[in-house]
Motif scaffolding. Structure first.
Motif, PDB file in Angstrom:
ATOM      1  N   SER A  48       7.013   3.408  -4.402  1.00  0.00           N
ATOM      2  CA  SER A  48       7.777   2.830  -3.295  1.00  0.00           C
ATOM      3  C   SER A  48       9.001   3.666  -2.942  1.00  0.00           C
ATOM      4  O   SER A  48       9.465   4.493  -3.733  1.00  0.00           O
ATOM      5  CB  SER A  48       8.222   1.415  -3.674  1.00  0.00           C
TER       6      SER A  48
ATOM      7  N   ILE B 174      -4.942   3.508   1.776  1.00  0.00           N
ATOM      8  CA  ILE B 174      -5.128   3.170   0.342  1.00  0.00           C
ATOM      9  C   ILE B 174      -6.591   3.445   0.027  1.00  0.00           C
ATOM     10  O   ILE B 174      -7.483   2.856   0.660  1.00  0.00           O
ATOM     11  CB  ILE B 174      -4.782   1.694   0.072  1.00  0.00           C
TER      12      ILE B 174
ATOM     13  N   LEU C  28      -6.572  -2.296   5.267  1.00  0.00           N
ATOM     14  CA  LEU C  28      -6.516  -2.575   3.827  1.00  0.00           C
ATOM     15  C   LEU C  28      -7.943  -2.656   3.290  1.00  0.00           C
ATOM     16  O   LEU C  28      -8.787  -3.365   3.854  1.00  0.00           O
ATOM     17  CB  LEU C  28      -5.778  -3.877   3.561  1.00  0.00           C
TER      18      LEU C  28
ATOM     19  N   LEU D  30       3.419  -4.208  -0.037  1.00  0.00           N
ATOM     20  CA  LEU D  30       2.899  -3.249   0.940  1.00  0.00           C
ATOM     21  C   LEU D  30       3.780  -3.172   2.195  1.00  0.00           C
ATOM     22  O   LEU D  30       3.412  -2.510   3.180  1.00  0.00           O
ATOM     23  CB  LEU D  30       1.475  -3.645   1.355  1.00  0.00           C
TER      24      LEU D  30
ATOM     25  N   ASN E 178       5.221  -0.292   5.887  1.00  0.00           N
ATOM     26  CA  ASN E 178       4.221   0.744   6.097  1.00  0.00           C
ATOM     27  C   ASN E 178       3.594   0.526   7.481  1.00  0.00           C
ATOM     28  O   ASN E 178       4.127  -0.233   8.296  1.00  0.00           O
ATOM     29  CB  ASN E 178       3.163   0.681   4.997  1.00  0.00           C
TER      30      ASN E 178
END
Length: 894
Positions: free
Chosen positions: A823, A839, A864, A879, A882
């Motif tokens: 992070s 991801i 995602l 999350l 972003n």
């Protein structure tokens, strides 16, 4: 004796065996007919006559009085003939005379004469033995024979006097009044004389069953009287008699009262009825006059060992080889006998003996005497040592053990013994070693411990002992070791009498409740170990030990009321270990400590020392551990400290140290742990630290170190922990760190490291935790693909580290990962945008372990992945901040 001669010859004249009646009916009826019996005979010359007495002949066929040169008188012949002509009644007494029914008087005379002859013979033998007490056997025999003949001749004289004085008897055998006689012989007397002469020449033949006496050559002296053999006691009676003498009352009661069903009962039953050992000698044990104790020792040793086996749960011992078998007790596991001498010791003794004979070495006379006495008193099969440590013995020590009177060493530590120390143990004065530590024993040490005058080693540590240390311990002059540590209930002060133990080498009382001042112990000139850590001691009494030059270990840590200093400690040139932590001992560290060349441990955390560490410490070339953590030391590390080349562990954290690290610390080539954290150290890490090839832990965090990590740290091939966080280190990570194949923790956070994360970190195959957050790594590069090699990694943190790039799919190979924190890698000052891209679906491969997935404040995008639903252990998912799109997969909710 046996039967008469008639019986021995197979004759049938049963009455002859009891001819005179006074021998008793048993004498003639003994059925030893086939055993040759020595004749009982005494003879001796007296004047011209030879008078012979054969007792066996008297007992069987009457008696004969004769001689080699003399004749029987008429009266004797008459009586003899009358004797042969008589019958015997059924009761064994004389019957009526066939030829002269009125001759009862002669019958009585004959019986009286026979009795007197027998008595004379016996008196003669007794007289001969008495007179010849100190003479040879021949002289004794002659004296006995002379005494016998003297008595016999007197009997013959009395016979002649009685029969020749004209006495008359009536037909019933009663004596008639004597008639006066003239001195001139009468015609009748002359006739009698003539008749006697004729009778001498016409002696009648003896009857058929008459057996003449044996010749002198075949006769033997009568055997001494044989005392009746006492009844042999039973094994049980014999055993109980011995146990009664050898055991304490309660042990004997437990063994003898069968209804109690005790371990002692079981042991005795085993000895009496099961044990097949062939070394028992019950007859010798039953003989009260037997002075040899070997037979009793064999019995007692096997009985006591059998009792120990029963009481202490022998069936469940780790090793009970040969116990309760017919093997010699010396071959039972853990039983050491006097004959079990170590071969090396035996060779050494032989060598010493040889040197003594050659005059090279003389043994102390007292030692030789003790050795000789020991050989006389202790047999090879005498138990001298029981070594049953760590064998799962469980129960109480029975008082029966006292019967092992030669036991010198009892080693029963690391077992499950419980209860108090039996009082009878204090009576085993032969004990030299008593190891009972690491059990569950309780209660106080009895004052009777003073009875163990030969005790050399006493360990009662790691039990539940209580009470005070008895002053009687100070009377054990031979004591060399006294350990009572790890007994929290032991209380009171250290008795001043301890100072009397001039042979004491080791005193360990740590982790007990003893309190007060330490007495003056300067008299303990043999003391090597003094450990009293974590008690409630106070004062500076320990400083008296600075005058004990033999001291090797001084442990007084954990006594918060102790005061004093180290001034004078330089006299302890043999000192090896020094433990002072958590006390009020303080002052400056003396230069004289550099003289302690044998010192290998100095542990003094949380004490009151001030000032710099003297460079003279470099003289402690044997020092392996140096710990002054949390003291008020100051100043830089002296270059001379590099002389501590044997150093393995050094902990000078939180000491207020300043300045740069000297290049000489690179000489610590054996160091394994270096803790210099939380000081005010400055400057760059010296290149010489690369010499720490054995180092496992490097903790230099929370200082003000600067500069780049030297490439030489690649020499830390055995390193496991690297803690350099909270410094001001700069520059890129050197590729040489790929040699850290054993590293488990790498904490470099809160520095100013730059450059790309090198592929070299793929060499950290054993790493578990990596934290490089709060650095300034390159914004154009991210995690290297070699990250997939960190299969043991559980925590990977690059928070605020400035990295960019994408999350590599190889992260899915980190199957033990629990926390992934990448992070806040956007940095306005550098223009860095942090991680980008999607991801990867491979994140789902971490479903069995991943708990924390923290990716917020980056530049990641896209949908995602549904594989997020596979993260079954997930607890935290960040999350935010972003550029993700689309819906949250429903699988996440499942």
């Amino acid at each position: 004796g046996g039967g008469g001669p008639d019986e021995a010859a197979g004759g049938t004249n049963s009455s002859s065996s009891n001819r005179f009646g006074f021998f008793g009916s048993k004498r003639g009826s003994n059925n030893n007919n086939n055993r040759e019996r020595p004749e009982s005979r005494a003879s001796s010359g007296y004047g011209d006559e030879q008078i012979e007495l054969n007792i066996d002949d008297i007992g069987a066929s009457g008696f004969d009085i004769g001689g080699n040169g003399g004749d029987l008188t008429r009266e004797e012949k008459a009586l003899t003939q009358d004797h042969h002509d008589r019958d015997f009644d059924s009761d064994g007494t004389f019957g009526t005379t066939k030829n002269n029914p009125s001759n009862r008087k002669k019958k009585y005379c004959l019986m009286a004469i026979a009795c007197m002859v027998l008595i004379g013979a016996i008196l003669g033998i007794v007289l001969g033995v008495t007179l010849g007490g100190g003479s040879s056997s021949d002289e004794n025999a002659n004296k006995a024979a002379d005494g016998a003949n003297l008595g016999n001749n007197q009997v013959v004289d009395d016979f002649d006097n009685t029969e020749t004085q004209g006495e008359q008897f009536d037909q019933d055998g009663d004596r008639l009044p004597s008639q006066p006689t003239d001195e001139t012989p009468t015609e009748e007397s002359a006739d009698d004389s003539s008749s006697s002469s004729e009778d001498d020449n016409n002696i009648e033949e003896p009857p058929e069953n008459y057996i003449p006496p044996e010749s002198d050559e075949t006769q033997t002296r009568p055997p001494p009287p044989v005392e009746p053999t006492p009844a042999i006691a039973s094994k049980q009676d014999t055993a109980l008699a011995v146990l009664k003498r050898k055991l304490p009352v309660e042990s004997y009661t437990a063994a003898s009262e069968l209804e109690l069903k005790t371990a002692q009962n079981e042991a005795l039953d085993w000895v009496l009825y099961t044990d097949e050992y062939e070394g028992y000698d019950w007859e010798a044990m039953a003989d009260e006059d037997n002075e040899d104790d070997d037979a009793e020792e064999v019995f007692m040793q096997r009985y006591v060992c059998a009792t120990l086996y029963s009481v202490l749960d022998g069936d469940n011992w780790v090793d009970n080889s040969n116990w309760m078998t017919s093997e010699n007790v010396c071959d039972w596991y853990g039983v050491i006998c006097a004959g079990d001498v170590d071969e090396e010791k035996k060779e050494e003794e032989e060598e010493n003996d040889a040197q003594e004979e050659m005059g090279k070495e003389k043994e102390n006379e007292e030692t030789r005497t003790r050795r000789a006495i020991r050989k006389l008193q202790i047999s090879d099969d005498t138990i001298v040592s029981l070594q049953l440590m760590g064998n799962k013995l469980e129960g109480w020590l029975p008082p029966d053990i006292r019967a092992l009177t030669s036991l010198e060493h009892l080693e029963a530590h690391r077992n499950k013994l419980r209860g108090e120390i039996p009082p009878y143990l204090y009576e085993m004065t032969s004990l030299k070693t008593l190891f009972l530590d690491d059990n569950n024993l309780e209660g106080p040490i009895s004052a009777d411990v003073g009875n163990l005058v030969n005790l050399e080693k006493l360990t009662l540590s790691e039990n539940k002992m209580s009470g005070e240390i008895p002053s009687e311990v100070g009377g054990l002059e031979k004591l060399t070791m006294f350990w009572l540590y790890e007994n929290k209930r032991v209380s009171g002060e250290i008795p001043a009498e301890i100072a009397n133990l001039v042979n004491l080498k080791s005193l360990a009382l740590f982790n007990t409740g003893i309190e007060g001042a330490i007495p003056d112990l300067s008299n303990l000139q043999a003391l090597e170990v003094f450990k009293v850590e974590n008690c409630d001691l106070a004062g500076d009494g320990y400083m008296s030990l600075y005058d004990v030059p033999t001291l090797k270990v001084l442990g007084i840590a954990g006594n918060t009321e102790l005061t004093g200093s180290l001034e004078g400690i330089g006299k302890l040139t043999k000192l090896e270990e020094l433990y002072l932590g958590e006390t009020q001992i303080g002052g400056t560290l003396p230069e004289e400590m550099g003289n302690l060349v044998n010192l290998w441990v100095v542990k003094s955390p949380e004490t009151g020392f001030t000032g710099p560490i003297p460079g003279s410490f470099g003289g402690m070339t044997s020092l392996k551990e140096l710990n002054f953590k949390e003291n008020a030391l100051n100043g830089p590390l002296d270059e001379g400290l590099g002389g501590m080349t044997s150093l393995v562990n050094v902990d000078l954290s939180e000491c207020g140290l300043t300045g740069a690290l000297p290049e000489s610390i690179g000489n610590w080539v054996n160091v394994e742990e270096v803790h210099l954290s939380e000081n005010s150290l400055t400057g760059a890490l010296p290149e010489s630290i690369g010499n720490w090839a054995k180092v496992r832990e490097v903790r230099l965090h929370e200082n003000t170190l600067t500069g780049a990590l030297p490439d030489s740290i690649g020499g830390w091939e055995n390193v496991e922990e690297v803690h350099l966080y909270s410094n001001a280190l700069t520059g890129a990570l050197p590729d040489s760190i790929n040699s850290w194949t054993k590293v488990e923790e790498v904490f470099l956070y809160k520095n100013t490291l730059t450059g790309a994360i090198p592929e070299a970190i793929g060499g950290w195959v054993m790493v578990e935790k990596v934290d490089m957050s709060e650095n300034s790594f390159s914004k154009d590069s991210g995690l290297p693909t070699s990250i997939g090699m960190l299969t043991e990694c559980e925590k990977l943190v690059f928070h605020q580290s400035g990295i960019g790039g994408t999350l590599p799919t190889e992260v899915g190979m980190m199957t033990k990962l629990e926390t992934l924190d990448l992070s806040q890698n956007k940095k306005a000052d550098t223009g860095g945008k942090g991680l980008k891209g999607e991801i990867p679906a491979e994140i789902g491969m971490l479903g069995g372990t991943l708990e924390n997935l923290v990716l917020f404040d980056n530049s990641m995008e896209g949908l995602l992945p549904t594989e997020l639903g596979m993260l079954e252990e997930l607890e935290v998912l960040h999350l935010q901040k972003n550029s993700f799109t689309g819906n949250i997969p429903t699988e996440v909710g499942q």
